[in-house]
Enzyme design. Structure first.
Site, PDB file in Angstrom:
ATOM      1  N   GLU A 197       9.281   1.523  10.867  1.00 52.92           N
ATOM      2  CA  GLU A 197      10.353   2.474  10.518  1.00 52.92           C
ATOM      3  C   GLU A 197       9.732   3.867  10.590  1.00 52.92           C
ATOM      4  O   GLU A 197       9.005   4.264   9.673  1.00 52.92           O
ATOM      5  CB  GLU A 197      10.851   2.211   9.093  1.00 52.92           C
ATOM      6  CG  GLU A 197      11.553   0.872   8.896  1.00 52.92           C
ATOM      7  CD  GLU A 197      12.995   0.897   9.376  1.00 52.92           C
ATOM      8  OE1 GLU A 197      13.393   1.870  10.056  1.00 52.92           O
ATOM      9  OE2 GLU A 197      13.724  -0.055   9.071  1.00 52.92           O
TER      10      GLU A 197
ATOM     11  N   GLU B  18       9.049  16.933  14.426  1.00 54.70           N
ATOM     12  CA  GLU B  18       9.623  16.660  13.107  1.00 54.70           C
ATOM     13  C   GLU B  18       9.120  17.714  12.131  1.00 54.70           C
ATOM     14  O   GLU B  18       7.921  17.860  11.919  1.00 54.70           O
ATOM     15  CB  GLU B  18       9.208  15.261  12.632  1.00 54.70           C
ATOM     16  CG  GLU B  18      10.071  14.763  11.501  1.00 54.70           C
ATOM     17  CD  GLU B  18       9.635  13.396  10.976  1.00 54.70           C
ATOM     18  OE1 GLU B  18      10.505  12.663  10.516  1.00 54.70           O
ATOM     19  OE2 GLU B  18       8.439  13.072  11.013  1.00 54.70           O
TER      20      GLU B  18
ATOM     21  N   CYS C 157      13.851  11.050   6.366  1.00 52.24           N
ATOM     22  CA  CYS C 157      13.801  10.677   7.786  1.00 52.24           C
ATOM     23  C   CYS C 157      15.191  10.815   8.398  1.00 52.24           C
ATOM     24  O   CYS C 157      15.332  11.013   9.593  1.00 52.24           O
ATOM     25  CB  CYS C 157      13.289   9.255   7.934  1.00 52.24           C
ATOM     26  SG  CYS C 157      14.267   8.043   7.035  1.00 52.24           S
TER      27      CYS C 157
ATOM     28  N   LYS D 252       0.891  -1.170   0.000  1.00 51.09           N
ATOM     29  CA  LYS D 252       0.000   0.000   0.000  1.00 51.09           C
ATOM     30  C   LYS D 252       0.921   1.210   0.000  1.00 51.09           C
ATOM     31  O   LYS D 252       1.436   1.612   1.038  1.00 51.09           O
ATOM     32  CB  LYS D 252      -0.875  -0.024   1.256  1.00 51.09           C
ATOM     33  CG  LYS D 252      -2.214   0.691   1.144  1.00 51.09           C
ATOM     34  CD  LYS D 252      -2.139   2.158   0.838  1.00 51.09           C
ATOM     35  CE  LYS D 252      -1.790   3.012   2.026  1.00 51.09           C
ATOM     36  NZ  LYS D 252      -1.525   4.417   1.637  1.00 51.09           N
TER      37      LYS D 252
END
Ligand code: NAD
Length: 526
Positions: free
Chosen positions: A244, A377, A278, A171
């Site tokens: 992750e 973030e 990331c 997905k």
């Protein structure tokens, strides 16, 4: 209130849009719960024959995939740039090259890493058995992936899952479905059967449907917030997961670092993929006070030279962000930092003349840990820099974070760098480099703390794709085991002797133990 599954049942459309130009590249109807389940059902059926094919033949398929990927590298890079916005060179280096090399690693190493492995037994009582580790595929692996590396993330995970004998239902992010379909085309052209690798297109609810479907393991890459929801849903049904998740990866520039080299690294590390990595150093750049002013000025000067524009132009260094929503987050973090006293040395604003998704690469000096930019973030082209006074303080600042994905230490003294690297709590710490660990196919990728659990890439990433079965074969099928029924005082003493024989400190007691234990072999058993 609608449940996640009810939400998954509605029919909605998503569009793939070029973030640089706004051009609609394709429109798709989201897969609903029933379609996701059906895909997983087909994947289960197809997995049986795929597994029976054997590892050598699957490695041959990977080799073919690698060849086909290499042949179509330029067209694929263009497809990635068109849908995700990153400069063509980055599409080639951080996406296509990473996957070519991951295929190389798996072609070279999968047989060695996945074959049955003998387990020698130390305990004398079990010496007459041979033990084996047998690595079996889980069955169907569900992969849910983000948009920022729309090819390299799902492809590296998929290749490892497939070579181990699993089928995969992917997905992809709703923002980058076309790149996932390119991956499917390449895999099929290399001989992966249609139902062994399937793509289900959709947004969050399609992901929810995949998590609730009868997959055997889930590999999720995305934000911490989504990861936590997935972890809760997976725990409910004991679904094994690799998560992750996001990071805020600190960069520590020690007092003996080369300012020119470290500032170039900071600028590249902060603005590669428009800061949407990331592993990027957008978040925490800590510099020893003695180098601080020269470092921030060098970063400011270098950043001003970056060319921002459409990634399809080979001259472009920094492309657009993926979506206006992401630009707004960056804008609010930069505004918050400015209001709390940060100094803007470059950028600091949108670039509306280029399009709605463009934000100027921004260097902020004098940031503090109470600014949002240092705690949340940001996922955008911002490089905030802060000073420290000692190595201990640098380590404390680096560890003062809920995240723990990666970090880097910059110094001319590698031994000192290594010592500090060992004290930083993160999945990866690089000394004198940033981000490139993702391209080292042998290296495990993953985080600690809120950055996730489990690993992808390398040996440990491959191990995540298999269940380990322990196979025990007794070499004396006609012999009753010494420890079976027929207990009694003399057997108790024989066993005491047996324990002495193996574990007593003195040699004399060991020998005596051996003599006492010997009788057990002749003992009458039930
Ligand atoms: P996201 O969490 O919003 O979405 C990731 C994927 O999950 C998408 O495919 C999305 O459709 C799907 N999803 C959303 N809600 C879901 C739900 N409730 N259940 C199941 N699936 C759901 O993340 P994003 O914005 O696509 O990606 C950016 C984030 O990913 C950043 O936080 C970044 O740090 C992280 N990231 C981490 C790594 C890593 O390796 N650690 C790599 C790349 C990106």
């Amino acid at each position: 209130m609608a449940t996640d599954l009810q939400i998954a049942a509605r029919k909605i459309k998503i569009a793939s849009v070029n973030p640089a130009t706004g051009e609609v590249l394709g429109e798709f109807e989201c897969a609903d719960e029933r379609q996701v389940e059906a895909a997983v059902g087909r994947a289960h059926v197809a997995q049986v024959a795929w597994n029976e094919l054997g590892i050598r033949r699957r490695i041959a398929v990977l080799r073919d995939f690698q060849r086909k990927l290499h042949e179509s590298k330029s067209e694929l890079a263009e497809a990635i740039t068109r849908e995700a916005g990153k400069p063509l060179t980055e599409a080639l280096v951080t996406e296509v090259l990473v996957v070519l090399d991951a295929a190389r690693f798996l072609v070279d190493s999968s047989w060695r890493l996945l074959r049955d492995e003998p387990v020698p037994h130390g305990n004398l009582a079990t010496k007459l058995k041979s033990g084996w580790l047998v690595r079996e595929p889980y069955g169907v692996i569900g992969i849910i992936s983000p948009w920022n590396y729309p090819f390299s993330i799902p492809a590296t995970e998929t290749l490892a899952a497939l070579v181990a004998g699993n089928s995969v239902v992917l997905k992809p992010s709703e923002l980058t479905p076309l790149v996932a379909l390119e991956l499917a085309k390449l895999l099929q052209a290399a001989g992966v059967p249609e139902d062994v690798f399937q793509v289900v297109i959709g947004d969050g609810p399609a992901g929810v449907a995949l998590v609730h479907s009868p997959i055997d393991k889930l590999i999720f890459t995305g934000s911490v917030a989504t990861g936590k929801r997935i972890a809760a849903a997976a725990a409910e049904r004991l679904l094994p997961v690799v998560l992750e998740l996001g990071g805020k990866d600190p960069m520590l520039v020690l007092d003996d670092a080369d300012v020119d080299v470290a500032s170039s690294a900071a600028v590249w590390g902060a603005f590669v993929n428009a800061g949407q990595a990331c592993l990027s150093v957008e978040h925490h750049c800590y510099v020893h006070r003695s180098l601080y002013e020269s470092f921030v000025n060098a970063c400011g000067e270098k950043t001003k030279q970056l060319r921002v524009g459409d990634g399809m132009d080979a001259q472009t260094d920094v492309g657009p962000m993926i979506h206006e929503r992401q630009v707004r987050i960056v804008e609010s973090h930069v505004e918050d930092a400015k209001a709390r006293g940060a100094r803007v040395l470059a950028g600091g604003a949108r670039l509306p003349e280029l399009g709605v998704n463009f934000y100027a690469p921004t260097v902020l000096a004098d940031v503090t840990h109470d600014m949002r930019i240092m705690r949340e973030e940001t996922f955008g082209p911002v490089l905030p820099v802060m000073a420290f006074d000692s190595d201990d303080e640098a380590v404390r600042l680096a560890n003062d974070s809920e995240y723990g994905l990666a970090a880097s230490v910059w110094t001319r003294d590698s031994a000192r760098g290594e010592r500090l690297a060992r004290r930083i709590r993160a999945g990866t710490v690089m000394v004198n480099d940033v981000i490139s660990c993702f391209g080292i196919s042998e290296a495990p990728h993953g985080g600690v703390k809120a950055s996730g659990v489990g690993r992808t890439h390398g040996r440990f990433g491959l191990e995540e794709m298999v269940r380990v079965k322990y196979l025990d074969i007794d070499r004396m099928p006609g012999m009753k085991k010494v420890w079976w029924y027929g207990y009694g005082e003399s057997f108790r003493q024989q066993m005491e002797g047996f324990l002495d024989m193996q574990f007593a400190r003195s040699l004399g007691i060991r020998l005596l133990g051996a003599l006492r234990a010997a009788g057990a072999l002749k003992r009458k058993r039930l």
